[in-house]
Design a protein around this motif. Structure first.
Motif, short mmCIF file in Angstrom:
data_model
loop_
_atom_site.label_atom_id
_atom_site.label_comp_id
_atom_site.label_asym_id
_atom_site.label_seq_id
_atom_site.Cartn_x
_atom_site.Cartn_y
_atom_site.Cartn_z
N UNK A 93 -16.98 0.44 -13.51
CA UNK A 93 -16.06 1.55 -13.30
C UNK A 93 -15.65 2.17 -14.63
N UNK B 79 -9.17 -5.46 -2.59
CA UNK B 79 -8.76 -6.15 -1.36
C UNK B 79 -9.53 -7.46 -1.18
N UNK C 273 -8.65 -0.46 -6.74
CA UNK C 273 -8.01 -0.86 -5.50
C UNK C 273 -8.75 -2.10 -5.01
N UNK D 260 -4.56 -0.52 2.05
CA UNK D 260 -5.34 0.43 1.27
C UNK D 260 -4.69 1.81 1.22
N UNK D 261 -4.22 2.22 0.05
CA UNK D 261 -3.72 3.59 -0.07
C UNK D 261 -4.86 4.61 0.01
N UNK D 262 -6.07 4.20 -0.36
CA UNK D 262 -7.22 5.09 -0.31
C UNK D 262 -8.27 4.48 0.62
N UNK D 263 -8.69 5.26 1.62
CA UNK D 263 -9.67 4.77 2.59
C UNK D 263 -10.16 5.94 3.43
N UNK E 71 -18.54 -0.75 2.45
CA UNK E 71 -17.81 -1.87 3.04
C UNK E 71 -16.93 -1.39 4.17
N UNK F 103 -17.15 6.78 -4.12
CA UNK F 103 -17.50 5.35 -4.06
C UNK F 103 -16.36 4.51 -3.50
N UNK F 104 -15.14 4.85 -3.86
CA UNK F 104 -13.99 4.09 -3.37
C UNK F 104 -13.84 4.25 -1.85
N UNK G 179 -14.25 1.47 1.39
CA UNK G 179 -13.06 1.22 2.20
C UNK G 179 -13.09 2.05 3.48
N UNK H 271 -18.49 4.11 -16.22
CA UNK H 271 -18.80 5.35 -15.52
C UNK H 271 -17.84 6.47 -15.95
N UNK I 209 0.84 -1.21 0.00
CA UNK I 209 0.00 0.00 0.00
C UNK I 209 0.87 1.26 0.00
N UNK J 107 2.63 1.86 -3.64
CA UNK J 107 1.85 1.89 -4.88
C UNK J 107 2.22 3.08 -5.77
#
Lengths: 145, 408
Positions: A140, A127, A125, B139-142, B358, B322-323, B327, A143, A107, A110
């Protein structure tokens, strides 16, 4: 600075990416952080010339078990009413059941590879397997424009 | 440039939270030392007491937002961690510290200055808690909801960077819940006598008055007494309290099994609806907060944690929402209340119809309570991290302002 961890990406990563992007030589590329003791560099894991999305996904969520990877997939799709389209999709695949040490490493590293892959249209991303389902990626891609 | 990390010298990792301080060596899975971020001092001397005792005044160090007067206290915590607990010579190690996402430039520069001037560390780095927590889950994005002791905060992290405009925080967390439980006990006429006062207790039937012999402790300070009372309440909170997993409904809750708690003096009773009432504050503060005896506490402006997440995500660019919602990371000891994650999930689904939500809540308690320490430990142990440290030479050449440049 290359990334939050100090890890950087090897030149070969970019060369193979150029071959995929410009010459359409590959369908997808997998990158990993080298296995040497000090784990300093993102290197090429493999590049496949022909593969379906399902085959690619099965490598990620099945074959690799809990190993994280970065990936680029040359994604073909049909935009309703506008015909065939194509996008380069970048994946950061770090499964939830990976060891915390590798999760942290992937992470925080990246950016080192992502920033160098110019021309990637979509970033995923992932997981858990659901997040890299064909339908999730297609949604995605549709969109975005 | 000198290199650090690898096998030569292990870095020290220090995470001073508002309740617990975690200190240890980079590369290890758990901190070597975990101790309360509080210290005792003797009134006349105003110096830190060697042992925390009844006659010491307890002081909690507000590490989430240190003000000028707290710096001495913060240094004492560092002293204790490095000197007494880890027993290391800081001049031989690089030091990695974690910090709140909203720390100002002044605070970061001050931390850097203390590290190099007072502790004379080899090298220094400071990283933001939510970024470390996010990375530690891969997770780099959360969006990171941290509900700990003094503060609940919600911070969006995108590609490893904190989005400042999305930071929401408020002082409703574990410590506040404990205070509210104290008030609840007063209403129920339950007197909390901490362990240190009890010489001998006898087993009594439920709801019968305690039969107890007290110790005589005439010189006990009020703050020590309160500190020890809070320990009892903490135990109560961990073993009895629960978050109701959907909309609060007294009738449904009343049908739930009751839980019994025995106080240190032997008094024991069962709690039904009450054990859900105080945790409900986290989700519906204006309705469930009993007037706190904190000056300038504005009950009405407090938000439910799901609302904080919603606001935090809404402050970000529409493409990334949404991301982020997919997360959501829960961290901090208070998120371990049973039902907490289910409730957050339920409330957000109600607010955001059709959006995919999530939550990620590490099942491992160490990962949940120490996620930022753990993240720092791994990061600081990487062979490649040596390029990122602020070296002593860089500090001497450029001064404390270098922290803004190197520790983004």
């Amino acid at each position: 600075m290359s990334s939050s961890s100090g890890v950087s990406a090897s030149d070969e990563c970019m060369e193979v990416f150029q071959d995929l992007k410009l010459k359409k030589k590959y369908k997808y590329i997998l990158y990993k952080i080298n296995d040497s003791k000090d784990r300093t560099e993102i290197v090429l894991d493999r590049a496949e010339e022909k593969a379906s999305y399902e085959e690619f996904k099965n490598v990620l969520v099945g074959e690799l078990n809990v190993d994280p990877r970065y990936a680029v997939f040359d994604f073909d799709y049909e935009k309703p009413g506008e015909g065939q389209r194509n996008k380069l999709v970048f994946f950061s695949w770090v499964p939830d059941n990976a060891r915390v040490h590798t999760k942290m490493l992937y992470a925080s590293s990246k950016d080192a590879i992502r920033k160098k892959l110019v021309g990637v249209g979509i970033e995923v991303q992932g997981t858990d397997p659901e997040e890299v389902d064909y339908s999730a990626v297609l949604e995605k891609v549709l969109r975005s424009n | 440039m000198a290199t650090f990390g690898g096998d030569e010298v292990s870095a020290l990792v220090l995470d001073v939270g508002s309740c617990w301080t975690r200190a240890g060596y980079a590369g290890e899975d758990t901190p070597k030392a975990v101790f309360p971020t509080s210290y005792g001092y003797i009134a006349e001397a105003e110096t830190a007491a060697p042992n925390i005792d009844e006659d010491t005044i307890m002081k909690n160090v507000d590490s989430d937002a240190p003000k000028v007067q707290d710096w001495d206290a913060l240094e004492k915590i560092w002293d204790h961690a490095l000197d007494k607990r880890l027993q290391v010579d800081p001049t031989e190690h690089p030091l990695f510290v974690t910090e709140a996402a909203w720390n100002t430039r002044e605070i970061r520069e001050k931390l850097t200055e203390i590290a190099f001037e007072k502790y004379r560390v080899l090298a220094f780095y400071v990283a933001k808690n939510p970024v470390l927590s996010a990375f530690a889950t891969g997770r780099p994005t959360a969006v990171v909801l941290d509900c700990g002791h003094s503060t609940t905060s919600c911070v969006p992290v995108v590609d490893g960077y904190v989005l400042k405009k999305g930071i929401y925080k408020q002082p409703v967390a574990g410590d506040f819940l404990s205070e509210q439980i104290m008030q609840q006990f007063q209403k129920l006429n339950i007197n909390v006598e901490p362990h240190y006062l009890i010489a001998k207790k006898t087993v009594v039937e439920a709801d019968q008055p305690a039969v107890v012999v007290y110790r005589d402790r005439p010189n006990t300070t009020e703050s020590y007494h309160k500190y020890m009372q809070m320990r009892v309440i903490h135990e109560f909170k961990e073993s009895v309290c629960q978050v109701f997993e959907s909309t609060y409904n007294e009738l449904v809750i009343a049908a739930r099994p009751m839980k019994t708690f025995e106080f240190p003096d032997g008094f024991n009773t069962s709690f039904g609806v009450q054990r859900f009432d105080v945790p409900e504050i986290l989700f519906n503060p204006p309705k469930f907060i009993m007037q706190p005896d904190r000056p300038s506490f504005d009950t009405k402006s407090m938000l439910g944690v799901h609302q904080m997440i919603y606001n935090s995500v809404s402050a970000c660019d529409i493409d990334v929402r949404p991301l982020l919602l997919n997360n959501i990371i829960l961290t901090g000891g208070t998120t371990l209340l049973p039902g907490f994650a289910d409730r957050v999930n339920y409330e957000l689904s109600m607010m955001l119809h059709g959006m995919k939500i999530k939550l990620h809540a590490p099942g491992n308690t160490i990962e949940r309570k120490c996620s930022s320490w753990l993240g720092g430990s791994i990061l600081a142990s990487l062979g490649t991290f040596h390029q990122l440290w602020i070296s002593r030479k860089e500090y001497e050449d450029q001064g404390a302002m270098i922290v803004e440049k190197k520790c983004e």
